[in-house]
Scaffold this active site. Structure first.
Site, PDB file in Angstrom:
ATOM      1  N   CYS A 307       0.677  -1.156  -0.025  1.00 18.24           N
ATOM      2  CA  CYS A 307      -0.006   0.005   0.197  1.00 18.24           C
ATOM      3  C   CYS A 307       0.892   1.328   0.019  1.00 18.24           C
ATOM      4  O   CYS A 307       0.395   2.219  -0.343  1.00 18.24           O
ATOM      5  CB  CYS A 307      -0.778  -0.009   1.168  1.00 18.24           C
ATOM      6  N   HIS A 448      -3.330   7.036   2.300  1.00 13.87           N
ATOM      7  CA  HIS A 448      -3.619   5.821   1.715  1.00 13.87           C
ATOM      8  C   HIS A 448      -5.194   5.286   2.350  1.00 13.87           C
ATOM      9  O   HIS A 448      -5.480   5.584   3.513  1.00 13.87           O
ATOM     10  CB  HIS A 448      -2.653   4.538   2.539  1.00 13.87           C
ATOM     11  N   ASN A 478     -10.316  -0.004  -0.620  1.00 12.55           N
ATOM     12  CA  ASN A 478      -8.794   0.292  -0.372  1.00 12.55           C
ATOM     13  C   ASN A 478      -8.287  -0.501  -1.758  1.00 12.55           C
ATOM     14  O   ASN A 478      -8.409  -1.685  -1.964  1.00 12.55           O
ATOM     15  CB  ASN A 478      -8.708  -0.637   0.744  1.00 12.55           C
TER      16      ASN A 478
END
Length: 521
Positions: A307, A448, A478
């Site tokens: 990520c 993020h 996500n």
């Protein structure tokens, strides 16, 4: 009526739960509260609940802040009350402190290993003061030597210097006689920010197909959409259709970025691709992208920091440009997480989506200035997020299918939440210190898109309003490395940024990997 002071402990949630994470605090010292009033939101192993005031009274002290991990039974807050039924909680001396900012409970070891950022051990210095690792790191990033600092308040548990203590000390020195060495320039930058590059164009792309919570809930008869939204903040996500590839999404994102930058693709020197799931392992997906874009001679490679990958790629690109390796670079990310998400795993089924984002980095003066990204990690948490299958150790599923789950993303949600809140906050606070800025100087946080509850807790912890966080998780979920670039692209497209806005990027990924830094619009 006679009043007395009580220590209200963190509640116990059963024999298997030894600590809870503070998601939100709804009271501050001095607040008058009524019995039954909701005063905090807590999490225990993916269970979120409201903590209610046990009595009428006045809050005199709150012993933790959002993101802190507090052992069950440790003092949580102090209340001045006249409720004699709580006389057994009357404060009678020192008791274990809540764990936060890397400190340990005094005289009591948690029943489970510490699950916070790598700031869990105190560092004694030659000055005689003890500093938490976070405080020491902030000092060093500000160009100061902790061992030489003796005139600093140490208000952490046991008289240690905490990160908050150092932040206050730095602010004090700015306003006092020592300010000359530490004062920011008119633009709010210090010397480490000179090494900036220009973000000339931004683009993002998502698949057309929308996957709703209701569709995914068909596999989970015991769950509701309201529960999913409360736990994650996600209402829908995008899934790539059959035949759609990560490379094709990346091409679209890059084309948007090139158009915004006004740069012909022939001027591009290289392609840096951040992804955890390339369309094929070899060659690099960046090479496939370079071929499709018509720049086959450009340098091209992939990197995987999960990520945090796109921010890692930005830093690599920045150093390439500053070092003369390239003048114009594509820094791109594309993820098709739907291909490796287990639709029957309630821990991950609702979280992940697909998407891509890209920027054009150049050596041009002016424009949107990207400063150095601070990169770090915590490999002790290697198993917190992983996909064991698909590599050299386990290249193919067993014909019987008994190891099929090893080829899906796996996540320990509770561990990730605990680490992520503190890590996100540390990244933001370290960026403020590095550039000698205050929370009020920051126009936007582009994080993020991990989980809405994580981001809300981070907002509380760093003192930056949640309204300043660019949040797209509700509609895109996500998307791993792609999430920061997509949020940036969406915000730029919406026109919410203004010239001179100071924007902080921050991300936490599998590994664990951490990345954060500053962009001035």
């Amino acid at each position: 009526m006679e009043t007395f002071l009580i220590d209200v402990p963190m509640p116990s949630m059963g024999a298997t739960v030894n600590e809870l994470t503070v998601i939100d605090l709804k009271v501050q010292p001095g607040a008058r509260i009524a019995k039954g009033e909701k005063i905090a939101e807590l999490e225990s192993d993916k269970s979120v609940f409201e903590f209610e005031a046990p009595c009428d009274g006045v809050v005199t002290e709150v012993k933790s802040r959002a993101g802190d991990i507090v052992p069950s039974g440790a003092p949580f807050l102090c209340i001045q009350t006249s409720d004699t039924s709580l006389r057994h909680l009357e404060a009678k001396g020192q008791r274990p402190e809540a764990r936060g900012q890397g400190s340990e409970p005094k005289n009591e070891k948690p029943k489970v290993p510490v699950q916070s950022s790598p700031t869990s051990r105190l560092s004694p210095l030659a000055s005689g003061l003890q500093w938490t690792p976070r405080a020491r790191k902030l000092a060093e990033e500000a160009g100061l030597v902790p061992a030489t600092i003796t005139d600093i308040d140490a208000t952490g548990p046991g008289g240690v210097v905490s990160g908050d203590d150092f932040t206050r000390y730095l602010e004090k020195t700015r306003n006092g006689s020592a300010a000359k060495a530490a004062a920011p320039s008119a633009a709010g930058w210090n010397s480490c920010a000179v090494e900036t590059v220009c973000i000339a164009g931004i683009g993002y792309a998502v698949p057309k197909a929308v996957m709703s919570n209701l569709e995914l809930l068909k596999e989970f008869s015991d769950k509701t959409e309201a529960e999913i939204i409360k736990l994650t903040g996600i209402r829908e996500r995008r899934y790539a259709a059959e035949g759609e590839t990560a490379t094709s999404l990346a091409v679209t994102a890059v084309q948007h970025a090139l158009a915004q930058a006004g740069i012909d693709v022939s001027r591009i020197d290289g392609v840096i691709m951040a992804t955890l799931l390339p369309d094929q392992p070899v060659p690099a997906m960046a090479s496939a992208l370079a071929k499709q874009l018509g720049i086959p001679r450009a340098l091209a490679f992939d990197l995987n920091a999960a990520c945090a990958g796109w921010l890692y790629a930005l830093e690599v690109g920045r150093t390439f440009i500053r070092g003369g390796t390239a003048k114009n670079l594509i820094v791109v990310t594309a993820e098709l997480l739907s291909r490796i998400t287990n639709p029957k795993d309630h821990n991950t089924a609702f979280l992940f989506g697909d998407g891509a984002g890209a920027v054009i980095l150049t050596d041009a003066p002016g424009g949107h200035r990207l400063a150095r990204m601070a990169l770090s990690g915590d490999a002790d948490q290697f198993n917190a997020i992983q996909r064991p299958g698909g590599g050299a150790t386990l290249p193919f599923p067993h014909p019987g299918g008994h190891d099929r789950d090893e080829f899906y993303l796996q996540m320990n949600g509770a561990a990730v939440f605990r680490h992520a809140v503190i890590a996100f906050a540390d990244l933001i606070e370290a960026t403020l210190v590095r550039h000698k800025l205050k929370p009020d100087d920051i126009a936007w946080i582009v994080p993020h898109q991990a989980n809405e509850r994580i981001l809300r807790a981070v907002s509380k912890r760093v003192g930056i309003p949640y309204e300043k966080f660019v949040v797209t998780i509700a509609k895109y979920g996500n998307t791993s490395a792609a999430s920061v670039s997509m949020a940036l692209g969406w915000a730029a497209e919406e026109g919410i940024f203004r010239a001179g806005d100071k924007i902080i990027f921050c991300s936490v990924g599998a590994g664990l990997t951490f990345a954060g830094g500053l962009l001035v619009w």
